[in-house]
Design an enzyme around this catalytic site. Structure first.
Site, mmCIF file in Angstrom:
data_model
loop_
_atom_site.group_PDB
_atom_site.id
_atom_site.type_symbol
_atom_site.label_atom_id
_atom_site.label_comp_id
_atom_site.label_asym_id
_atom_site.label_seq_id
_atom_site.Cartn_x
_atom_site.Cartn_y
_atom_site.Cartn_z
ATOM 1 C CG HIS A 207 44.780 65.340 15.057
ATOM 2 N ND1 HIS A 207 45.626 64.430 15.650
ATOM 3 C CD2 HIS A 207 44.298 66.119 16.069
ATOM 4 C CE1 HIS A 207 45.651 64.633 16.961
ATOM 5 N NE2 HIS A 207 44.849 65.664 17.234
ATOM 6 C CB CYS B 268 45.964 61.819 10.077
ATOM 7 S SG CYS B 268 45.608 62.004 11.830
ATOM 8 C CB CYS C 170 49.479 62.004 13.366
ATOM 9 S SG CYS C 170 48.698 60.390 13.386
ATOM 10 C CD GLU C 171 52.380 56.833 18.085
ATOM 11 O OE1 GLU C 171 51.794 55.810 18.464
ATOM 12 O OE2 GLU C 171 53.314 57.348 18.726
ATOM 13 C CG HIS C 172 48.485 56.317 14.421
ATOM 14 N ND1 HIS C 172 47.845 57.098 15.359
ATOM 15 C CD2 HIS C 172 48.849 55.180 15.064
ATOM 16 C CE1 HIS C 172 47.814 56.451 16.510
ATOM 17 N NE2 HIS C 172 48.413 55.292 16.367
ATOM 18 C CD GLN D 221 45.061 66.722 21.018
ATOM 19 O OE1 GLN D 221 44.960 66.709 19.798
ATOM 20 N NE2 GLN D 221 44.252 67.423 21.796
#
Length: 218
Positions: free
Chosen positions: A178, A180, A109-111, A150
């Site tokens: 995920h 996260c 996840c890029e966050h 995604q």
């Protein structure tokens, strides 16, 4: 961006572009140079957390972390690592649906830079070209190995296959967990996310349902 907005963007997995946001000078440094720099910076993070880098177990962690990020988890950022996608003339004129199922998704996840794991199911209807089956898996793996959202991952795979195969008749379904979501925030251990992107004949409900029925038998 204020801290409240930062949290909102992260918790809602908001993306701003179909293209991965990459700096223009992203590949001026070699992998070894990046590893050396990240090793130093992550060592500083570990010290701020109060960890003793003189401990035998921790002393090599900054290097291992840096190498993992550059060489393994995010190798898909560098276009030089994109797999060569061999396509062949559709000499036998196969014109029915071709489905590649249960392709492993191993992304981040890029966050929050936490894992996204699951599977992709991809189908296309050949026209003049067909692609080697393993090449679909390699393309998914390449785009997955970069910080991702995604929805973006689904679109990047779809658009690349449509371009390579010279047809809009492609559908991409991804179902993934995920971390996260499961290990922070709401900490929901059981939920997963499904995205579906398609074009061409798959805009027709009957054709989409044919694909979904096949996937349901996995």
């Amino acid at each position: 961006m204020d801290k409240e907005t930062v949290e909102i963007v992260g918790d809602n997995h908001i993306s701003t572009s179909v293209e991965t946001p990459i700096l223009k000078n992203a590949f001026e440094k070699s992998d070894d140079q990046k590893i050396e720099r990240i090793q130093h910076l992550f060592g500083e993070i570990m010290k701020e957390l109060g960890l003793d880098l003189n401990d035998d177990s921790l002393s090599g962690t900054p290097y291992r972390f840096a190498k993992m990020y550059v060489k393994e988890l995010f190798y898909g950022l560098n276009p030089k690592n994109k797999p060569r996608l061999s396509v062949f003339e559709n000499k036998y004129r196969y014109q029915k649906m071709l489905v590649e199922q249960n392709i492993t998704i191993d992304s981040s996840c890029e966050h929050h830079f936490l894992p996204i794991t699951g599977h992709a199911h991809i189908a296309y209807i050949p026209k003049n070209k067909v692609i080697g089956l393993s090449k679909i898996n390699r393309l998914v793996d390449y785009y997955a190995h970069r910080p991702q959202v995604q929805e973006r991952l689904s679109l990047q795979i779809l658009r690349d296959l449509q371009h390579i195969l010279e047809t809009d008749d492609v559908i991409v379904m991804i179902s993934a967990k995920h971390l996260c979501v499961s290990s922070r925030g709401i900490k929901d251990k059981d939920s997963f996310t499904t995205t579906l992107e398609y074009g061409g004949c798959f805009n027709q409900a009957t054709k989409r349902n044919e694909f979904l029925k096949l996937i349901d038998h996995v």
